[in-house]
Motif scaffolding. Structure first.
Motif, short mmCIF file in Angstrom:
data_model
loop_
_atom_site.label_atom_id
_atom_site.label_comp_id
_atom_site.label_asym_id
_atom_site.label_seq_id
_atom_site.Cartn_x
_atom_site.Cartn_y
_atom_site.Cartn_z
N ASP A 159 0.84 -1.21 0.00
CA ASP A 159 0.00 0.00 0.00
C ASP A 159 0.88 1.27 0.00
O ASP A 159 0.66 2.19 0.80
CB ASP A 159 -0.94 -0.01 1.23
CG ASP A 159 -2.08 0.99 1.08
OD1 ASP A 159 -2.24 1.55 -0.02
OD2 ASP A 159 -2.80 1.22 2.07
N THR A 176 2.45 10.26 10.86
CA THR A 176 2.69 9.57 9.59
C THR A 176 3.21 8.15 9.78
O THR A 176 2.73 7.20 9.15
CB THR A 176 3.70 10.36 8.73
OG1 THR A 176 3.22 11.68 8.58
CG2 THR A 176 3.88 9.72 7.37
N THR A 234 0.49 5.77 10.71
CA THR A 234 -0.45 5.51 9.62
C THR A 234 0.20 4.60 8.58
O THR A 234 -0.45 3.69 8.05
CB THR A 234 -0.88 6.81 8.92
OG1 THR A 234 -0.70 7.89 9.82
CG2 THR A 234 -2.30 6.75 8.46
N GLU A 235 1.46 4.87 8.25
CA GLU A 235 2.11 4.03 7.25
C GLU A 235 2.20 2.58 7.74
O GLU A 235 1.94 1.64 6.98
CB GLU A 235 3.52 4.56 6.95
CG GLU A 235 3.47 5.85 6.14
CD GLU A 235 4.84 6.32 5.69
OE1 GLU A 235 4.89 7.16 4.79
OE2 GLU A 235 5.87 5.86 6.25
N ASN A 264 -1.26 1.07 7.45
CA ASN A 264 -1.63 0.77 6.06
C ASN A 264 -0.90 -0.47 5.56
O ASN A 264 -1.50 -1.33 4.92
CB ASN A 264 -1.33 1.97 5.16
CG ASN A 264 -2.34 3.11 5.37
OD1 ASN A 264 -3.21 3.02 6.22
ND2 ASN A 264 -2.20 4.17 4.59
C1 LIG Z 1 -3.23 5.22 4.53
O1 LIG Z 1 -4.36 4.74 3.87
C2 LIG Z 1 -5.43 5.68 3.82
C3 LIG Z 1 -6.64 4.96 3.23
O2 LIG Z 1 -6.29 4.24 2.10
C4 LIG Z 1 -4.99 6.89 3.02
O3 LIG Z 1 -6.01 7.85 2.99
C5 LIG Z 1 -3.75 7.50 3.70
O4 LIG Z 1 -3.26 8.57 2.92
C6 LIG Z 1 -2.67 6.46 3.89
N1 LIG Z 1 -1.65 7.08 4.73
C7 LIG Z 1 -0.36 6.97 4.51
C8 LIG Z 1 0.53 7.72 5.42
O5 LIG Z 1 0.11 6.27 3.63
#
Ligand SMILES: *[C@@H]1O[C@H](CO)[C@@H](O)[C@H](O)[C@H]1NC(C)=O
Ligand SMILES: *[C@@H]1O[C@H](CO)[C@@H](O)[C@H](O)[C@H]1NC(C)=O
Length: 401
Positions: free
Chosen positions: A89, A155, A158-159, A162
Motif C-alpha cells: 500500500d 505519519t 499511519t504508514e 496501512n
Molecule cells: C493510509 O491509507 C489511507 C486509506 O487508504 C490513506 O487515505 C492514507 O493517505 C494512507 N496514509 C499513509 C501515510 O500512507
C-alpha cells in the motif's frame, strides 16, 4: 616555502583544536553518564556512545549522526534466507523468508523498527529480523516507514497501519496464514505494535492478529518519574534527557520543553489524577525498586498544561492510557523489558493493564539488558550477550504460536 609552512601550522592548529574538543567531549560524557555495575562490558558500551561525543564536538545534529551510524550496518548475507523489497500500500518493506519452510501457509511477522521515529531503518534492524525469521521459521516483513522530523506525527503510525492492513488482506499471496500474523517491534516500534493491536482489534472485517511482541517498548509520556526513569536517568546510549530531546525533535518542538516534561508539569493535576490508577510508581513491584533507590525529584506543583499534551498523551503515542474497553480485546502479548532502560516500567505497567483485562502476557526482564541491545545481535565486536539471550526468549515464544 612560506605557504607550505603556513599550511602546516594551520593543520597543526586544527589538529590541536580537535584534540581539545575531543578531550572535552570525552570528559563531558564521563561526567554526564553513569554505567551501573551490573552491566557487562561497560567500556564497549561507552565506546558505542561515540556519536554523543562527536555531537558534543558540534559537528552534526545527534540524530543525523545516529542515522549515519545505524544505517552503516550493512545488510548481512545469509544463504539460508531469501529477501526482497516491495511496497505494501505504498509503504516500502523488506520481506525475509527462510528458504526451507514447511509446505503450505506459514507464520508471518510484521516488524516495526525502533529509533524514536527519528533514526533507524530496515538496514539497521536487518540482522535482528534475519535472526527472528531464521530461528522462528517465519516470514518477516520489516517496514521502512518515513522518519520525523521530515514527516510529521502520526505519519509513521499511519504508514505502519496501512502496510499491516495490506499484509492482513493479502497474506496468502506471501505464503502466510492470515490467522497467524504477529506484530512485533522494538522501542517506538513497540509503541506501534501496541497501538495497532488496539486499533485493528476494533476492525471486525479483518482476521484477528495472533499475538503482539513488544521489545523494550515506550508506552506512555505521562510520567517520567517512574522508578526505571530514576534508576537509569544517566545511562549512556539513551539517557532520559536525550530521549526527551529526541521526542521533541520527533514532534518538531523546541528543546525548552524538556524541563517541563521531566517535571511532569506539562500535565495538569486532573490528568495525572485520572490516570494514576494505571501509571503510578506504587504499582511497580518492590523487586524492581531495589537498585539505586534515589529520592524522588520534587515535582513542580504548578500545573502548566501544554497543547502538546493532547498529542503525546493520545493513545497513539501513549497506548498504555487506552481504556479498558479497548484493552480487553487486544491479542495475547510477549513483553520484553531491560533492567537498564528508562522504559522498563512502561513494559511492567502495560503487562499489568493487559492482565487486569484478561489478556495473557508472557514477560521477560533482561537482567543485564539495556535499551536497544537487541539491535546489536550478530554484530561481532559490538554485540552483547543480552542480545542473543533476549532474542532467544522472543523466538521461543513465537515458535509456540
Ligand atoms: C493510509 O491509507 C489511507 C486509506 O487508504 C490513506 O487515505 C492514507 O493517505 C494512507 N496514509 C499513509 C501515510 O500512507
Ligand atoms: C523543574 O524542576 C526543577 C527542580 O525541581 C526546577 O529547578 C526547575 O525550575 C523546574 N523546571 C520547570 C520548567 O518547571
Amino acid at each position: 616555502m612560506l605557504l607550505t609552512a603556513l599550511f602546516l601550522d594551520l593543520v597543526g592548529l586544527l589538529f590541536i583544536a580537535c584534540l581539545v574538543l575531543a578531550i572535552w567531549a570525552v570528559y563531558f560524557h564521563f561526567s554526564k553518564s553513569e554505567v551501573p555495575s551490573g552491566v557487562c562490558q561497560p567500556l564497549k558500551l561507552r565506546f558505542l556512545h561515540i556519536d554523543y561525543i562527536l555531537y558534543k564536538m558540534g559537528f552534526f545534529s545527534r540524530y543525523t549522526l545516529v542515522r549515519l551510524g545505524l544505517d552503516g550496518f550493512s545488510p548481512f548475507c545469509d544463504p539460508t534466507l531469501s529477501t526482497r523489497m516491495t511496497f505494501f500500500d505504498g509503504v516500502c518493506v523488506r520481506i525475509y523468508r527462510p528458504k526451507e519452510m514447511p509446505a503450505g501457509l506459514n507464520r508471518g511477522i510484521m516488524f516495526f523498527h525502533g529509533g524514536c521515529g527519528l533514526v533507524g531503518s530496515i538496514d539497521s534492524h536487518d540482522r535482528l529480523c534475519r535472526y527472528i525469521s531464521k530461528q522462528s521459521h517465519s516470514v518477516v516483513v520489516s517496514v521502512e516507514y518515513h522518519l520525523a522530523p521530515e514527516y510529521s506525527h502520526p505519519t509513521l503510525f499511519t504508514e505502519c497501519q496501512n502496510a499491516t492492513v495490506h499484509f492482513m488482506r493479502n497474506a496468502e499471496t506471501y505464503g502466510v496464514d492470515p490467522a497467524r500474523i504477529i506484530l512485533g517491534g522494538d522501542s517506538i516500534g513497540g509503541t506501534v505494535v501496541a497501538h495497532l493491536s488496539q486499533e485493528l482489534s476494533k476492525r471486525t472485517e479483518l482476521t484477528r492478529i495472533r499475538a503482539q511482541v513488544l521489545l523494550y517498548p515506550f508506552l506512555q509520556a505521562l510520567d517520567f518519574h517512574l522508578p526505571s526513569h530514576q534508576q537509569n536517568r544517566c545511562f549512556p546510549i539513551i539517557s532520559q534527557e536525550q530521549c526527551i530531546i529526541f521526542a521533541m525533535q520527533y514532534f518538531n518542538k523546541v528543546k525548552s520543553l524538556v524541563d517541563l516534561i521531566v517535571n511532569g508539569s506539562f500535565v495538569s493535576e486532573n490528568t495525572k489524577a485520572r490516570y494514576s490508577k494505571w501509571v503510578n510508581s506504587d504499582r511497580i513491584p518492590r523487586e524492581f525498586k531495589n537498585r539505586n533507590p534515589k529520592e524522588a525529584m520534587s515535582v513542580c506543583s504548578e500545573s502548566n498544561p501544554h497543547k502538546l499534551m493532547k498529542q503525546v498523551l493520545g493513545t497513539i503515542f501513549s497506548p498504555l492510557l487506552s481504556d479498558d474497553d479497548v484493552m480487553k480485546d487486544v491479542p495475547e502479548a510477549f513483553i520484553l523489558t531491560c533492567e537498564y532502560d528508562i522504559f522498563r516500567d512502561d513494559g511492567i505497567l502495560y503487562k499489568q493493564r493487559l492482565e487486569e483485562n484478561g489478556v495473557p502476557v508472557s514477560f521477560c526482564n533482561l537482567e543485564d539488558g539495556f535499551h536497544a541491545c537487541l539491535v546489536l545481535i550478530n554484530h561481532w565486536l559490538i554485540s552483547f550477550p543480552s542480545a542473543k539471550n533476549g532474542l532467544d526468549h522472543v523466538v521461543n515464544y513465537i515458535r509456540g504460536l
